[in-house]
Design an enzyme around this catalytic site. Structure first.
Site, PDB file in Angstrom:
ATOM      1  N   CYS A 144     -57.713  -4.577  -1.056  1.00  0.00           N
ATOM      2  CA  CYS A 144     -58.395  -4.862   0.202  1.00  0.00           C
ATOM      3  C   CYS A 144     -57.457  -5.592   1.153  1.00  0.00           C
ATOM      4  CB  CYS A 144     -59.634  -5.702  -0.057  1.00  0.00           C
ATOM      5  SG  CYS A 144     -60.887  -4.890  -1.069  1.00  0.00           S
ATOM      6  N   GLU A 203     -55.269   1.930  -0.387  1.00  0.00           N
ATOM      7  CA  GLU A 203     -55.997   2.651  -1.430  1.00  0.00           C
ATOM      8  C   GLU A 203     -55.047   3.388  -2.358  1.00  0.00           C
ATOM      9  OE1 GLU A 203     -60.066   3.430   1.141  1.00  0.00           O
ATOM     10  OE2 GLU A 203     -58.830   5.159   0.602  1.00  0.00           O
ATOM     11  N   CYS A 212     -65.815  -7.951   1.031  1.00  0.00           N
ATOM     12  CA  CYS A 212     -66.546  -7.543  -0.167  1.00  0.00           C
ATOM     13  C   CYS A 212     -66.612  -8.740  -1.124  1.00  0.00           C
ATOM     14  CB  CYS A 212     -65.863  -6.348  -0.834  1.00  0.00           C
ATOM     15  SG  CYS A 212     -64.267  -6.728  -1.616  1.00  0.00           S
ATOM     16  N   CYS A 237     -63.214  -9.906  -2.474  1.00  0.00           N
ATOM     17  CA  CYS A 237     -62.436 -10.632  -1.464  1.00  0.00           C
ATOM     18  C   CYS A 237     -63.009 -12.015  -1.192  1.00  0.00           C
ATOM     19  CB  CYS A 237     -62.342  -9.824  -0.182  1.00  0.00           C
ATOM     20  SG  CYS A 237     -61.209  -8.436  -0.348  1.00  0.00           S
ATOM     21  N   GLU A 265     -57.921  -8.227   2.986  1.00  0.00           N
ATOM     22  CA  GLU A 265     -57.939  -9.674   2.847  1.00  0.00           C
ATOM     23  C   GLU A 265     -57.036 -10.112   1.695  1.00  0.00           C
ATOM     24  OE1 GLU A 265     -60.435  -7.485   3.079  1.00  0.00           O
ATOM     25  OE2 GLU A 265     -62.321  -8.493   3.489  1.00  0.00           O
ATOM     26  N   ASN A 279     -55.878  -2.581   4.224  1.00  0.00           N
ATOM     27  CA  ASN A 279     -56.258  -2.050   2.920  1.00  0.00           C
ATOM     28  C   ASN A 279     -55.275  -0.973   2.480  1.00  0.00           C
ATOM     29  OD1 ASN A 279     -57.616  -0.526   5.039  1.00  0.00           O
ATOM     30  ND2 ASN A 279     -58.920   0.421   3.504  1.00  0.00           N
TER      31      ASN A 279
END
Length: 147
Positions: free
Chosen positions: A52, A43, A95, A98, A54, A41
């Protein structure tokens, strides 16, 4: 394969850039030839611009022209300790965003992808199919586009 992918996701999580959430996530994507692409990830202070793990891993596979070769994906995550290492024994799953991105890869690859969900530490691993995590998914066919 499962242990190899989960291990690669755990290694990828060590590169997570998560200064705001302090929650590191790693993902590993298995391609048809057995090679593995990873992502962590990433940010951003403008939270909506964060990526993210993924998505990073699948975008890396796509940029190499290999999105149709995706076979499986593993994801792990956990709260980062003072050294930036993800910790914890709770299994992490993708999430909603994703799940949609993984679904797109599944449709491009014309297969229901296996998703291995694991914790940052320990042996707990759950196996899911993308169709189970995102039933009635929206994808290319809904736009009249063939995969």
């Amino acid at each position: 394969m499962r242990d190899r992918l989960v291990g690669a996701a755990r290694t990828a999580a060590l590169n997570a850039h998560a200064p705001y959430s302090r929650f590191g996530v790693g993902a590993a994507v298995l391609l048809a030839d057995g090679s593995v692409v990873t992502g962590a990830n990433f940010e951003n202070a403008s939270y909506g611009l964060s990526l993210c793990a993924e998505t990073v891993a699948l975008a890396t596979a796509s940029s190499a022209g290999r999105l149709r070769e995706v076979v499986a994906i593993a994801v792990i995550g956990g709260a980062m300790d003072s050294l930036g290492v993800p910790r914890g024994f709770a299994v992490v799953s993708p999430c909603g965003r994703c799940r949609q991105v993984i679904n797109e890869a599944a449709q491009m690859a014309a297969r229901d992808l296996t998703i291995w969900c694991a914790a940052a530490e320990g042996d707990a691993v759950q196996r899911h199919m993308v169709s189970d995590l995102l039933p009635h998914a929206f994808g290319p066919a809904d736009l009249g586009i063939g995969a």
